[in-house]
Scaffold this motif. Structure first.
Motif, PDB file in Angstrom:
ATOM      1  N   MET A  59      10.528  -3.100  -8.101  1.00  0.00           N
ATOM      2  CA  MET A  59      11.627  -4.010  -7.802  1.00  0.00           C
ATOM      3  C   MET A  59      11.713  -4.286  -6.307  1.00  0.00           C
ATOM      4  SD  MET A  59      14.409  -2.311 -10.382  1.00  0.00           S
ATOM      5  CE  MET A  59      15.799  -3.120  -9.613  1.00  0.00           C
ATOM      6  N   ALA A  60      11.545  -3.252  -5.490  1.00  0.00           N
ATOM      7  CA  ALA A  60      11.630  -3.428  -4.042  1.00  0.00           C
ATOM      8  C   ALA A  60      10.529  -4.356  -3.535  1.00  0.00           C
ATOM      9  CB  ALA A  60      11.541  -2.065  -3.349  1.00  0.00           C
ATOM     10  N   PHE A  61       9.307  -4.157  -4.014  1.00  0.00           N
ATOM     11  CA  PHE A  61       8.205  -5.019  -3.573  1.00  0.00           C
ATOM     12  C   PHE A  61       8.420  -6.456  -4.026  1.00  0.00           C
ATOM     13  CE2 PHE A  61       4.143  -7.098  -4.395  1.00  0.00           C
ATOM     14  CZ  PHE A  61       3.569  -7.036  -3.132  1.00  0.00           C
ATOM     15  N   ASP A  62       8.826  -6.656  -5.279  1.00  0.00           N
ATOM     16  CA  ASP A  62       9.063  -8.009  -5.779  1.00  0.00           C
ATOM     17  C   ASP A  62      10.152  -8.713  -4.981  1.00  0.00           C
ATOM     18  OD1 ASP A  62       7.124  -7.789  -7.715  1.00  0.00           O
ATOM     19  OD2 ASP A  62       8.495  -7.219  -9.313  1.00  0.00           O
ATOM     20  N   LEU A  63      11.187  -7.978  -4.604  1.00  0.00           N
ATOM     21  CA  LEU A  63      12.278  -8.566  -3.824  1.00  0.00           C
ATOM     22  C   LEU A  63      11.787  -9.022  -2.456  1.00  0.00           C
ATOM     23  CD1 LEU A  63      15.290  -9.193  -3.493  1.00  0.00           C
ATOM     24  CD2 LEU A  63      15.605  -6.842  -2.690  1.00  0.00           C
ATOM     25  N   LEU A  94       0.819  -1.214   0.000  1.00  0.00           N
ATOM     26  CA  LEU A  94       0.000   0.000   0.000  1.00  0.00           C
ATOM     27  C   LEU A  94       0.853   1.265   0.000  1.00  0.00           C
ATOM     28  CD1 LEU A  94      -2.826  -1.051   2.500  1.00  0.00           C
ATOM     29  CD2 LEU A  94      -2.947  -0.922   0.011  1.00  0.00           C
ATOM     30  N   LEU A  95       1.976   1.235   0.711  1.00  0.00           N
ATOM     31  CA  LEU A  95       2.868   2.396   0.696  1.00  0.00           C
ATOM     32  C   LEU A  95       3.512   2.584  -0.672  1.00  0.00           C
ATOM     33  CD1 LEU A  95       4.683   2.109   4.165  1.00  0.00           C
ATOM     34  CD2 LEU A  95       2.879   3.718   3.501  1.00  0.00           C
ATOM     35  N   GLY A  96       3.653   1.490  -1.414  1.00  0.00           N
ATOM     36  CA  GLY A  96       4.269   1.594  -2.729  1.00  0.00           C
ATOM     37  C   GLY A  96       3.368   2.197  -3.783  1.00  0.00           C
ATOM     38  N   PHE A  97       2.045   2.081  -3.611  1.00  0.00           N
ATOM     39  CA  PHE A  97       1.116   2.583  -4.633  1.00  0.00           C
ATOM     40  C   PHE A  97       1.253   4.093  -4.860  1.00  0.00           C
ATOM     41  CE2 PHE A  97      -1.974  -1.174  -3.886  1.00  0.00           C
ATOM     42  CZ  PHE A  97      -1.151  -1.986  -4.654  1.00  0.00           C
ATOM     43  N   PRO A  98       1.240   4.944  -3.816  1.00  0.00           N
ATOM     44  CA  PRO A  98       1.417   6.379  -4.083  1.00  0.00           C
ATOM     45  C   PRO A  98       2.797   6.711  -4.632  1.00  0.00           C
ATOM     46  CG  PRO A  98       1.371   5.944  -1.710  1.00  0.00           C
ATOM     47  CD  PRO A  98       0.943   4.690  -2.385  1.00  0.00           C
TER      48      PRO A  98
END
Length: 332
Positions: free
Chosen positions: A166-170, A122-126
């Protein structure tokens, strides 16, 4: 070739690869949709799969049209230049939700994974939205139209978008791998079931392909090199990867039963053998929405069985068998 020529070539390659894979995955997609029809409900997996699939297709088509078209005017370009970017953003969000669903399922719906990974997502979406829309202006060129950062001295903020992906996938890949490895030794056996091996392999393959193509694009936007691949190739690769990640699990688990789990005999060193061959094969898995899920109930029951067996063994060792005593006759 010039940079523009390379961009054109990569657009054609991307459309060809994505189009061929979309056609190839029609049967598997139809089976997935049919399951939802028979159940009379749409699962989150199916909803976000459809969202990722069709938003990616729309974005790729409009990306190609905006680049090759000669029909745009400066006015129409202002209205439509962000459409490929927004649809690509929606497709990326759907892909991340699918990865989140899969990772939570593999963890056995662990609370810390649901909350922790959910917060990261959720933090990654914005952050990703910022990377897509910040200072992106319409760029009109002889009837073609695209969104571009035109302000001098500013980087292409797509770097932020792809870096967040990339950060989320990792994080998701590391979490899923940890739980898959942990599940292989919770019974004292270091042997993956066939299904677990396939799930681990598919997940690692997805991560490596998507991570590398996103890294390629980040380096290009950072002007480390110029290849022209950033125009559309990343979206095509992610579309292909997520389709096969979801559908391969669907196809593989469709015919699986509990007898397919090929856990071998326990390799606990030395007596007592806390887990027999039959017990190790009883390690339960469940399939919900076609995603591999480790059953927390089964894990806990096996842990309790382990503790009870250990307790009984400890008691048997600490308390030697008592021998019947013979009573001496009284001598008067």
């Amino acid at each position: 070739m010039t940079s523009l020529d390379r961009s054109t070539v990569f657009r054609i390659i991307s459309l060809t690869l994505a189009g061929g894979d979309v056609i190839q995955t029609i049967p598997g997609t139809w089976v997935l949709y049919k399951k939802q029809w028979l159940r009379r409900r749409i699962s989150p997996l199916c909803f976000f799969y459809a969202m990722a699939r069709y938003m990616s297709i729309i974005s790729l088509i409009f990306n190609g049209y905006n680049a090759f078209s000669r029909n745009y005017t400066p006015t129409s370009c202002k209205h439509l230049y962000m459409f490929p970017n927004v649809t690509a953003l929606l497709a990326g969000i759907a892909v991340q939700v699918l990865v989140y669903i899969r990772t939570v399922a593999i963890s056995g719906r662990a609370v810390r994974v649901r909350i922790g990974l959910g917060v990261v997502m959720l933090l990654g979406f914005p952050v990703q939205t910022f990377g897509i829309v910040y200072h992106r202006d319409p760029f009109f060129n002889d009837g073609a139209c695209k969104g571009k950062v035109l302000r001098p001295g500013e980087p292409d903020w797509n770097i932020v978008y792809y870096s967040a992906h990339m950060a989320f996938d990792l994080i998701a890949c590391a979490t899923a791998t940890y739980f898959l490895v942990y599940s292989s030794r919770v019974l004292g056996v270091f042997h993956f079931s066939k299904l677990a091996r396939n799930v681990l392999r598919d997940g690692l393959f997805y991560f490596l392909v998507v991570f590398l193509v996103n890294l390629w694009v980040v380096l290009e936007f950072a002007q480390v090199f110029v290849s022209g691949a950033a125009s559309s190739l990343p979206l095509a690769v992610v579309l292909i990867a997520i389709q096969h990640l979801v559908l391969s699990t669907q196809n593989r688990t469709a015919g699986n039963t509990s007898s397919d789990h090929d856990y071998s005999a326990s390799v606990s060193r030395g007596p007592p053998h806390f887990f027999s061959h039959d017990q190790s094969q009883e390690f339960d898995t469940e399939l919900e929405s076609g995603v591999f899920v480790l059953s927390e109930t089964a894990v806990e029951s096996q842990k309790l069985s382990f503790r009870s067996e250990a307790t009984r063994h400890k008691t048997a060792v600490s308390e030697p068998d008592s021998e019947p005593t013979t009573r001496k006759p009284n001598v008067s």
